[in-house]
Design a protein around this motif. Structure first.
Motif, PDB file in Angstrom:
ATOM      1  N   ILE A  21      46.191 -36.192 117.997  1.00 20.80           N
ATOM      2  CA  ILE A  21      44.958 -35.762 118.745  1.00 20.80           C
ATOM      3  C   ILE A  21      44.084 -36.796 119.406  1.00 20.80           C
ATOM      4  O   ILE A  21      43.664 -36.562 120.523  1.00 20.80           O
ATOM      5  CB  ILE A  21      44.118 -34.956 117.662  1.00 20.80           C
ATOM      6  N   LEU A  22      43.905 -37.746 118.539  1.00 20.55           N
ATOM      7  CA  LEU A  22      43.095 -38.907 119.340  1.00 20.55           C
ATOM      8  C   LEU A  22      43.685 -39.474 120.435  1.00 20.55           C
ATOM      9  O   LEU A  22      42.998 -39.801 121.391  1.00 20.55           O
ATOM     10  CB  LEU A  22      42.789 -39.788 118.166  1.00 20.55           C
ATOM     11  N   THR A  23      44.982 -39.825 120.318  1.00 20.16           N
ATOM     12  CA  THR A  23      45.678 -40.373 121.337  1.00 20.16           C
ATOM     13  C   THR A  23      45.581 -39.485 122.792  1.00 20.16           C
ATOM     14  O   THR A  23      45.263 -39.805 123.996  1.00 20.16           O
ATOM     15  CB  THR A  23      47.164 -40.816 121.110  1.00 20.16           C
ATOM     16  N   ALA A  24      45.914 -38.063 122.623  1.00 21.92           N
ATOM     17  CA  ALA A  24      45.993 -36.983 123.810  1.00 21.92           C
ATOM     18  C   ALA A  24      44.449 -37.062 124.154  1.00 21.92           C
ATOM     19  O   ALA A  24      44.429 -36.695 125.215  1.00 21.92           O
ATOM     20  CB  ALA A  24      46.635 -35.863 123.054  1.00 21.92           C
ATOM     21  N   GLY A  25      43.561 -37.012 123.193  1.00 22.90           N
ATOM     22  CA  GLY A  25      42.116 -36.944 123.715  1.00 22.90           C
ATOM     23  C   GLY A  25      41.674 -38.093 124.800  1.00 22.90           C
ATOM     24  O   GLY A  25      41.024 -37.663 125.522  1.00 22.90           O
ATOM     25  N   ASN A  26      42.428 -39.107 124.343  1.00 26.67           N
ATOM     26  CA  ASN A  26      41.927 -40.533 125.306  1.00 26.67           C
ATOM     27  C   ASN A  26      42.631 -40.251 126.681  1.00 26.67           C
ATOM     28  O   ASN A  26      42.188 -40.891 127.530  1.00 26.67           O
ATOM     29  CB  ASN A  26      42.183 -41.786 124.566  1.00 26.67           C
ATOM     30  N   LEU A  27      43.673 -39.771 126.684  1.00 28.88           N
ATOM     31  CA  LEU A  27      44.526 -39.583 127.755  1.00 28.88           C
ATOM     32  C   LEU A  27      43.985 -38.514 128.604  1.00 28.88           C
ATOM     33  O   LEU A  27      44.361 -38.661 129.916  1.00 28.88           O
ATOM     34  CB  LEU A  27      46.104 -39.504 127.447  1.00 28.88           C
ATOM     35  N   PHE A  28      44.060 -37.392 128.182  1.00 27.26           N
ATOM     36  CA  PHE A  28      43.983 -36.236 128.924  1.00 27.26           C
ATOM     37  C   PHE A  28      42.553 -35.250 128.579  1.00 27.26           C
ATOM     38  O   PHE A  28      42.376 -34.327 129.207  1.00 27.26           O
ATOM     39  CB  PHE A  28      45.082 -35.134 128.615  1.00 27.26           C
ATOM     40  N   GLY A  29      41.737 -35.818 127.771  1.00 29.04           N
ATOM     41  CA  GLY A  29      40.474 -35.238 127.527  1.00 29.04           C
ATOM     42  C   GLY A  29      40.589 -33.960 126.779  1.00 29.04           C
ATOM     43  O   GLY A  29      41.508 -33.877 125.651  1.00 29.04           O
ATOM     44  N   ILE A  30      39.658 -32.766 126.945  1.00 24.15           N
ATOM     45  CA  ILE A  30      39.530 -31.889 126.160  1.00 24.15           C
ATOM     46  C   ILE A  30      40.909 -30.982 125.899  1.00 24.15           C
ATOM     47  O   ILE A  30      41.384 -30.564 124.838  1.00 24.15           O
ATOM     48  CB  ILE A  30      38.354 -30.883 126.485  1.00 24.15           C
ATOM     49  N   PHE A  31      41.594 -30.848 127.329  1.00 29.04           N
ATOM     50  CA  PHE A  31      42.742 -30.173 127.028  1.00 29.04           C
ATOM     51  C   PHE A  31      43.976 -30.982 126.409  1.00 29.04           C
ATOM     52  O   PHE A  31      44.820 -30.178 125.711  1.00 29.04           O
ATOM     53  CB  PHE A  31      43.337 -29.924 128.568  1.00 29.04           C
TER      54      PHE A  31
END
Length: 379
Positions: free
Chosen positions: A335-345
């Motif tokens: 979740i943390l990695t995806a948030g940094n890469l792609f934001g809220i989505f």
């Protein structure tokens, strides 16, 4: 002639039959392909634009499809034609939307506006309560140790709000463009959803027609497992979120907490993010409760604890089960990695995306395990 033959045999023995050398060659080819595609990235610009255009409608339609398809299947099972079942579902959705627009949305809007207007005052009151009830020397040492100051944070937040207001007109074009994109995406969802509900079961067969005959069996297995992972997660997480929101709303009403409906909706929406969502949702409820009174804060914490215990011990195990088989630490990092890469989505889609990627990698590893001969195959 014999020299040529012996050289060919040595090449085959030390290069082609050497698995480690072949592995290095494969890595080299992959690296060369990446370098070449990076040099000619401009060729893929139209494809990237196409993907960005259709991605949001597809994601929204997919979520609604997994939530509504069981109802359509149930109606079809009870001798109602699938097309009529879909039309009945659409009429039911329209009725629910009209009810929400006329009854619930105005109430939510009033509470949201009131909460937004009063939130800066709440922050100042919390700062005042800290100054009154906490020893100034202890608070100062704590702020120095954590390298922050509450007053400075509040001032920075106020300055940021002023800057946002000043730059609002400059950014209004971008906001309107993004809003138009979202509205168009939502408008296309019913049309895509209708055909997906009607012909969705034929989609895997249609995709398999483009694959070689040898790969169709394993590909169908992968698609079936991916479909199971996504459907289980989406349906389960949405049901869990509704349960959490409903229980918190009832609890907040019982203890008399202000803005109970808005705070419960915030908790329900953030609950779609496993583990991190509740930590985000409890913050506004804590601020509202602590400004009200210390007794209200204790009541709110008690309600939150009871709801989390019910969710963790009864709701999630029954609804979610162990379908994803992903360790909690892995979920948090994803979740943390995806948030940094792609934001809220990225935060919202991190877990189902990881589940799909895990299925593909596991099947690819099993194929490599069978073909390489480097592993002892399980009987």
């Amino acid at each position: 002639m014999e020299g040529i033959r012996s050289g060919s045999e040595r090449f085959r023995q030390f290069i082609l039959n050497n698995r480690f050398v072949m592995f290095l060659l494969v890595l080299l080819l992959i690296g060369l392909n990446i370098m070449v595609f990076n040099r000619i990235a401009f060729i893929f610009v139209p494809l990237v634009v196409l993907v960005k255009t259709v991605l949001l409608p597809i994601i929204l339609t997919g979520v609604v499809y997994y939530l509504t398809n069981p109802l359509v299947d149930w109606l079809e099972h009870h001798k109602i034609k699938r097309t009529y079942s879909i039309i009945t579902l659409f009429l039911l959705i329209i009725a629910i939307v009209v009810f929400l627009l006329r009854s619930v949305i105005p109430l939510i809007g009033n509470q949201v506006m009131s909460l937004v207007d009063n939130f800066p005052t709440y922050a100042v009151q919390v700062q005042g309560m800290l100054d009154e009830n906490v020893d100034s020397s202890v608070l100062k040492q704590l702020q120095e140790w954590l390298k922050f100051n509450v007053a400075d944070l509040l001032q920075q937040a106020s300055d940021q709000a002023a800057n946002l207001l000043q730059n609002a007109w400059a950014a209004i074009g971008a906001v309107l463009g993004k809003l138009t994109e979202i509205v168009l995406a939502i408008a296309t969802v019913p049309f895509i959803l209708f055909y997906l509900l009607r012909d969705g079961k034929r989609l895997p067969t249609y995709i398999l027609r483009f694959l070689p005959t040898r790969l169709r069996g394993s590909s169908l297995e992968i698609m079936t497992e991916m479909n199971h992972q996504i459907s289980s997660y989406i349906r389960g997480q949405v049901i869990v979120s509704f349960c959490i929101g409903g229980l918190l709303y009832i609890g907040y009403l019982v203890i008399g907490l202000e803005y109970s409906l808005v705070l419960a909706i915030i908790a329900a929406c953030t609950a779609v993010v496993p583990y991190l969502g509740p930590a985000i949702a409890i913050t506004p409820a804590l601020i509202v409760a602590v400004v009200n009174s210390p007794i209200m804060l204790l009541k709110m914490i008690a309600v939150w604890t009871v709801v989390q215990l019910i969710e963790g011990k009864f709701i999630s195990p029954q609804i979610m089960g162990k379908s994803l088989s992903i360790h909690p630490i892995t979920i948090i990092f994803v979740i943390l990695t995806a948030g940094n890469l792609f934001g809220i989505f990225g935060i919202i889609l991190a877990v189902p995306g990881y589940a799909v990627l895990k299925v593909m990698v596991m099947h690819l590893f099993r194929w490599f395990e069978r073909r390489s001969g480097l592993y002892e195959l399980k009987k």
